[in-house]
Design a protein around this motif. Structure first.
Motif, mmCIF file in Angstrom:
data_model
loop_
_atom_site.group_PDB
_atom_site.id
_atom_site.type_symbol
_atom_site.label_atom_id
_atom_site.label_comp_id
_atom_site.label_asym_id
_atom_site.label_seq_id
_atom_site.Cartn_x
_atom_site.Cartn_y
_atom_site.Cartn_z
ATOM 1 N N LEU A 68 0.793 -1.095 -0.017
ATOM 2 C CA LEU A 68 0.034 -0.043 0.149
ATOM 3 C C LEU A 68 1.003 1.144 0.088
ATOM 4 C CD1 LEU A 68 -2.765 1.343 0.810
ATOM 5 C CD2 LEU A 68 -2.114 0.930 3.079
ATOM 6 N N ILE A 69 0.555 2.163 -0.742
ATOM 7 C CA ILE A 69 1.340 3.420 -0.710
ATOM 8 C C ILE A 69 0.586 4.598 0.195
ATOM 9 C CG2 ILE A 69 2.274 5.340 -2.184
ATOM 10 C CD1 ILE A 69 2.691 3.399 -4.362
ATOM 11 N N THR A 70 1.161 5.072 1.232
ATOM 12 C CA THR A 70 0.496 5.969 2.132
ATOM 13 C C THR A 70 0.376 7.349 1.594
ATOM 14 O OG1 THR A 70 2.450 6.408 3.241
ATOM 15 C CG2 THR A 70 1.229 4.299 4.006
ATOM 16 N N ASP A 71 -0.244 8.121 2.286
ATOM 17 C CA ASP A 71 -0.213 9.624 1.960
ATOM 18 C C ASP A 71 1.275 10.259 2.025
ATOM 19 O OD1 ASP A 71 -2.891 9.573 1.510
ATOM 20 O OD2 ASP A 71 -3.639 10.241 3.473
ATOM 21 N N ASP A 72 2.150 9.805 2.521
ATOM 22 C CA ASP A 72 3.282 10.257 2.658
ATOM 23 C C ASP A 72 4.073 10.226 1.393
ATOM 24 O OD1 ASP A 72 3.196 10.842 5.257
ATOM 25 O OD2 ASP A 72 4.125 8.722 5.855
ATOM 26 N N CYS A 73 3.767 9.600 0.318
ATOM 27 C CA CYS A 73 4.036 9.604 -1.010
ATOM 28 C C CYS A 73 4.529 11.128 -1.509
ATOM 29 C CB CYS A 73 3.255 8.770 -1.925
ATOM 30 S SG CYS A 73 3.668 8.595 -3.724
ATOM 31 N N LEU A 78 -4.272 11.312 -6.628
ATOM 32 C CA LEU A 78 -3.264 12.533 -5.906
ATOM 33 C C LEU A 78 -1.860 11.900 -5.849
ATOM 34 C CD1 LEU A 78 -5.702 13.613 -2.998
ATOM 35 C CD2 LEU A 78 -5.061 14.860 -4.993
ATOM 36 N N ILE A 79 -1.755 10.612 -5.466
ATOM 37 C CA ILE A 79 -0.208 10.013 -5.304
ATOM 38 C C ILE A 79 -0.602 8.698 -6.118
ATOM 39 C CG2 ILE A 79 0.139 10.965 -3.142
ATOM 40 C CD1 ILE A 79 -0.953 8.488 -1.718
ATOM 41 N N TYR A 80 0.730 8.066 -6.233
ATOM 42 C CA TYR A 80 0.777 6.531 -6.815
ATOM 43 C C TYR A 80 -0.207 5.569 -5.636
ATOM 44 C CZ TYR A 80 4.109 7.714 -10.235
ATOM 45 O OH TYR A 80 4.692 8.323 -11.412
ATOM 46 N N GLU A 81 -0.621 4.490 -6.576
ATOM 47 C CA GLU A 81 -1.543 3.576 -5.846
ATOM 48 C C GLU A 81 -1.104 2.273 -6.396
ATOM 49 O OE1 GLU A 81 -5.529 4.265 -6.505
ATOM 50 O OE2 GLU A 81 -5.421 6.478 -5.770
ATOM 51 N N ILE A 82 -1.269 1.221 -5.668
ATOM 52 C CA ILE A 82 -0.904 -0.098 -5.966
ATOM 53 C C ILE A 82 -2.065 -0.948 -5.896
ATOM 54 C CG2 ILE A 82 0.163 -2.321 -5.098
ATOM 55 C CD1 ILE A 82 2.153 -0.384 -3.737
ATOM 56 N N ASP A 83 -2.379 -1.636 -7.171
ATOM 57 C CA ASP A 83 -3.554 -2.689 -7.458
ATOM 58 C C ASP A 83 -3.163 -3.789 -6.754
ATOM 59 O OD1 ASP A 83 -5.488 -4.392 -8.536
ATOM 60 O OD2 ASP A 83 -5.103 -4.123 -10.435
ATOM 61 N N PRO A 84 -4.134 -4.212 -5.662
ATOM 62 C CA PRO A 84 -3.547 -5.396 -4.994
ATOM 63 C C PRO A 84 -3.856 -6.732 -5.715
ATOM 64 C CG PRO A 84 -5.843 -4.368 -4.243
ATOM 65 C CD PRO A 84 -5.076 -3.329 -5.281
ATOM 66 N N PRO A 126 7.633 -5.302 -11.315
ATOM 67 C CA PRO A 126 7.524 -6.204 -12.422
ATOM 68 C C PRO A 126 6.167 -6.625 -12.746
ATOM 69 C CG PRO A 126 8.085 -7.323 -10.169
ATOM 70 C CD PRO A 126 8.110 -5.814 -10.209
ATOM 71 N N ASN A 127 5.072 -6.502 -11.972
ATOM 72 C CA ASN A 127 3.556 -6.872 -12.097
ATOM 73 C C ASN A 127 2.915 -5.572 -12.874
ATOM 74 O OD1 ASN A 127 4.226 -9.320 -11.508
ATOM 75 N ND2 ASN A 127 3.916 -8.757 -9.223
ATOM 76 N N GLY A 128 3.684 -4.330 -13.147
ATOM 77 C CA GLY A 128 2.642 -3.391 -13.324
ATOM 78 C C GLY A 128 1.601 -3.110 -12.442
ATOM 79 N N ALA A 129 1.789 -3.268 -11.189
ATOM 80 C CA ALA A 129 0.599 -3.083 -10.055
ATOM 81 C C ALA A 129 0.692 -1.244 -9.704
ATOM 82 C CB ALA A 129 0.820 -3.819 -8.969
ATOM 83 N N ILE A 130 1.904 -0.726 -10.072
ATOM 84 C CA ILE A 130 1.732 0.546 -9.423
ATOM 85 C C ILE A 130 1.391 1.563 -10.409
ATOM 86 C CG2 ILE A 130 3.124 2.614 -8.474
ATOM 87 C CD1 ILE A 130 4.748 0.143 -7.071
ATOM 88 N N TYR A 131 0.449 2.466 -10.288
ATOM 89 C CA TYR A 131 -0.095 3.444 -11.045
ATOM 90 C C TYR A 131 -0.408 4.847 -10.472
ATOM 91 C CZ TYR A 131 -4.562 2.248 -8.906
ATOM 92 O OH TYR A 131 -5.487 1.982 -8.148
ATOM 93 N N MET A 132 -0.289 5.790 -11.117
ATOM 94 C CA MET A 132 -0.603 7.137 -10.709
ATOM 95 C C MET A 132 -2.109 7.315 -10.361
ATOM 96 S SD MET A 132 0.665 9.714 -9.564
ATOM 97 C CE MET A 132 0.464 11.458 -9.206
ATOM 98 N N GLY A 133 -2.587 7.684 -9.284
ATOM 99 C CA GLY A 133 -3.817 7.724 -8.785
ATOM 100 C C GLY A 133 -4.412 9.049 -8.915
#
Length: 91
Positions: free
Chosen positions: A4-9, A29-35, A20-27
């Protein structure tokens, strides 16, 4: 567990290309992770690469998304199988 990426990003852009899975993307306001795509790098690396490169340490385990190493491995295998299936073009 997924990560999980917190608001401290600080939107530094270093985590997204490391996944490597492409799970991280720009939300919004901040980057997010697709679980559904995050395997904590199981199957690729010994440690989550996004955590390794994050300069502000804002990527903890997501307490709402519990998965064992076996479940993470199964998710990795499923994601790899999906990548191996060629996309069908509509005619």
């Amino acid at each position: 567990m997924a990560l999980l990426i917190t608001d401290d990003c600080i939107n530094c852009d270093v985590c997204e290309p490391e996944c490597p899975n492409g799970a991280i993307y720009m939300g919004p306001l901040i980057y997010e992770i697709d679980p559904h795509k995050c395997t904590e790098c199981v199957g690729h690396f010994n440690e989550p690469q996004c955590q390794q490169v994050c300069p502000v340490s804002c990527i903890p385990l997501d307490p709402a998304w519990h998965e064992s190493k076996e479940q993470l491995q199964a998710k990795y295998e499923r994601l790899q199988a999906e990548l191996a299936v060629p996309a069908v073009k509509p005619q």
